[in-house]
Design an enzyme around this catalytic site. Structure first.
Site, PDB file in Angstrom:
ATOM      1  N   ASP A  23      39.749  46.266  39.939  1.00 47.04           N
ATOM      2  CA  ASP A  23      38.361  45.848  40.114  1.00 47.04           C
ATOM      3  C   ASP A  23      37.656  45.780  38.758  1.00 47.04           C
ATOM      4  OD1 ASP A  23      36.100  45.084  41.454  1.00 47.04           O
ATOM      5  OD2 ASP A  23      35.566  47.106  42.132  1.00 47.04           O
ATOM      6  N   HIS A  40      39.324  37.112  35.562  1.00 49.19           N
ATOM      7  CA  HIS A  40      40.561  37.258  36.350  1.00 49.19           C
ATOM      8  C   HIS A  40      41.780  36.959  35.462  1.00 49.19           C
ATOM      9  CE1 HIS A  40      38.117  37.895  39.780  1.00 49.19           C
ATOM     10  NE2 HIS A  40      37.734  36.634  39.946  1.00 49.19           N
ATOM     11  N   LEU A 134      62.085  47.941  39.522  1.00 49.85           N
ATOM     12  CA  LEU A 134      60.767  48.178  40.123  1.00 49.85           C
ATOM     13  C   LEU A 134      60.516  47.236  41.301  1.00 49.85           C
ATOM     14  CD1 LEU A 134      57.877  49.492  39.862  1.00 49.85           C
ATOM     15  CD2 LEU A 134      57.281  47.486  38.484  1.00 49.85           C
TER      16      LEU A 134
HETATM   17  C1  FPP Z   1      38.344  42.163  41.566  1.00 52.30           C
HETATM   18  O1  FPP Z   1      37.408  42.115  40.532  1.00 52.30           O
HETATM   19  C2  FPP Z   1      39.517  41.377  41.191  1.00 52.30           C
HETATM   20  C3  FPP Z   1      39.994  40.313  41.907  1.00 52.30           C
HETATM   21  C4  FPP Z   1      39.383  39.848  43.158  1.00 52.30           C
HETATM   22  C5  FPP Z   1      41.150  39.526  41.399  1.00 52.30           C
HETATM   23  C6  FPP Z   1      42.265  40.343  40.812  1.00 52.30           C
HETATM   24  C7  FPP Z   1      43.268  39.424  40.229  1.00 52.30           C
HETATM   25  C8  FPP Z   1      43.852  39.591  39.042  1.00 52.30           C
HETATM   26  C9  FPP Z   1      43.641  40.755  38.147  1.00 52.30           C
HETATM   27  C10 FPP Z   1      44.819  38.582  38.597  1.00 52.30           C
HETATM   28  C11 FPP Z   1      46.174  39.184  38.738  1.00 52.30           C
HETATM   29  C12 FPP Z   1      47.149  38.188  39.152  1.00 52.30           C
HETATM   30  C13 FPP Z   1      48.342  38.501  39.648  1.00 52.30           C
HETATM   31  C14 FPP Z   1      49.301  37.424  39.971  1.00 52.30           C
HETATM   32  C15 FPP Z   1      48.750  39.880  39.926  1.00 52.30           C
HETATM   33  P1  FPP Z   1      35.969  41.524  40.852  1.00 52.30           P
HETATM   34  O2  FPP Z   1      36.016  40.050  40.706  1.00 52.30           O
HETATM   35  O3  FPP Z   1      35.503  42.014  42.178  1.00 52.30           O
HETATM   36  O4  FPP Z   1      35.112  42.167  39.702  1.00 52.30           O
HETATM   37  P2  FPP Z   1      33.566  42.582  39.773  1.00 52.30           P
HETATM   38  O5  FPP Z   1      33.477  43.758  40.738  1.00 52.30           O
HETATM   39  O6  FPP Z   1      33.270  43.001  38.361  1.00 52.30           O
HETATM   40  O7  FPP Z   1      32.792  41.389  40.210  1.00 52.30           O
END
Ligand code: FPP
Length: 258
Positions: A23, A40, A134
């Site tokens: 997050d 992201h 893994l």
């Molecule tokens: C939440 O942060 C994150 C996500 C919804 C996307 C997570 C995806 C990745 C880290 C890409 C990884 C890719 C792979 C293939 C594993 P948020 O957008 O809710 O952040 P915020 O709370 O700051 O708005």
């Protein structure tokens, strides 16, 4: 790529199955005047780091929460860019994952994904299926409640066809019908981004997990913070409903038997 995976062979205090809620990408991007999609994208760096470190340490399984059942309600352009990122990440990383001996699986409601993404996921899973390193699970269009419902449906169908009696449904059989049916329960959940909640992640599998909440935003999650999470886990006394006294005498007994 063959690698020893026995639970007993693992160093004491190392989690078998780490789950991570990644997050904070949006806030990380906003703080830099960047688009949420850039956040992201930046989130891929700590994903690689965690895979690398889990492989190095011999952790059995790593499950990453990349996109929840609820994330479909985000703005359409963010959803589209996340789906594009999953496509390009699978495409771009599968060689390296295979080289490391990682077995990749996607968990979640894959029928909700595009046909192209489903095909690419299928190809990456087949390619890495025989790897013994893994076990890496990426949760996409996943919700803990969805998982429990799909398991209940599977078992209900088996009861309806006469293959199974309702009385034969116990915790072991139910767990086996869940998405991670072949894995040990998650024993450590790490959540970045400062929130302290489960948010419909692995509801069943986190029953006895230790919870590590980090204020770091996911793209800033680094080896030092990952190591702190592992140290936190190693310092926990895991009781599984027993008293501290029972746990200590069981440990003493095990020590005598060695
Ligand atoms: C939440 O942060 C994150 C996500 C919804 C996307 C997570 C995806 C990745 C880290 C890409 C990884 C890719 C792979 C293939 C594993 P948020 O957008 O809710 O952040 P915020 O709370 O700051 O708005």
């Amino acid at each position: 790529m063959a690698r020893a995976e026995s639970h007993n062979a693992m160093p004491a205090g190392l989690p078998r199955h780490i789950a991570i809620t990644m997050d904070g990408n949006g806030r990380w991007a906003a703080a830099r005047g960047l688009s949420r999609s850039s956040g992201h994208k930046a989130g891929l760096t700590p994903v690689r780091l965690c895979v690398e470190e889990c492989t190095r340490l011999g952790v059995e399984a790593l499950t990453l929460f990349a996109f929840s059942s609820e994330n479909w309600s985000r703005p359409a352009d963010e959803v589209a860019s996340l789906m594009g990122l999953f496509l390009s990440a699978i495409d771009g990383e599968v060689d390296e994952l295979d080289r490391k001996g990682v077995r990749l699986r996607i968990i979640g409601n894959r029928q909700a994904l595009s046909v192209r993404l489903q095909a690419q996921i299928g190809a990456a899973e087949r390619r890495t299926a025989a790897n013994s390193g893994l076990k890496l699970q990426i949760a996409v269009s996943y919700g803990g409640r969805w998982d429990i419902v799909q398991a209940a449906r599977k078992l209900a169908a088996q009861c309806a066809s006469g293959e199974l009696q309702p009385a034969q449904i116990d915790e072991r059989r139910f767990a086996a019908a869940l998405e991670l049916g072949d894995l040990a329960d998650s024993d450590l959940l790490i959540r970045t981004g400062g929130e302290r909640r489960i948010s419909n992640f692995l509801l069943w599998h986190l029953a006895y997990a230790e919870l590590y909440f980090s204020d770091r935003l996911w793209p800033d999650f680094d080896l030092a913070e990952f190591t702190r999470a592992l140290e936190f886990f190693a310092g926990r006394e895991r009781r599984f409903g027993l008293t501290g006294g029972q746990v200590h005498s069981a440990e003493r007994e095990q020590g005598l038997q060695r």
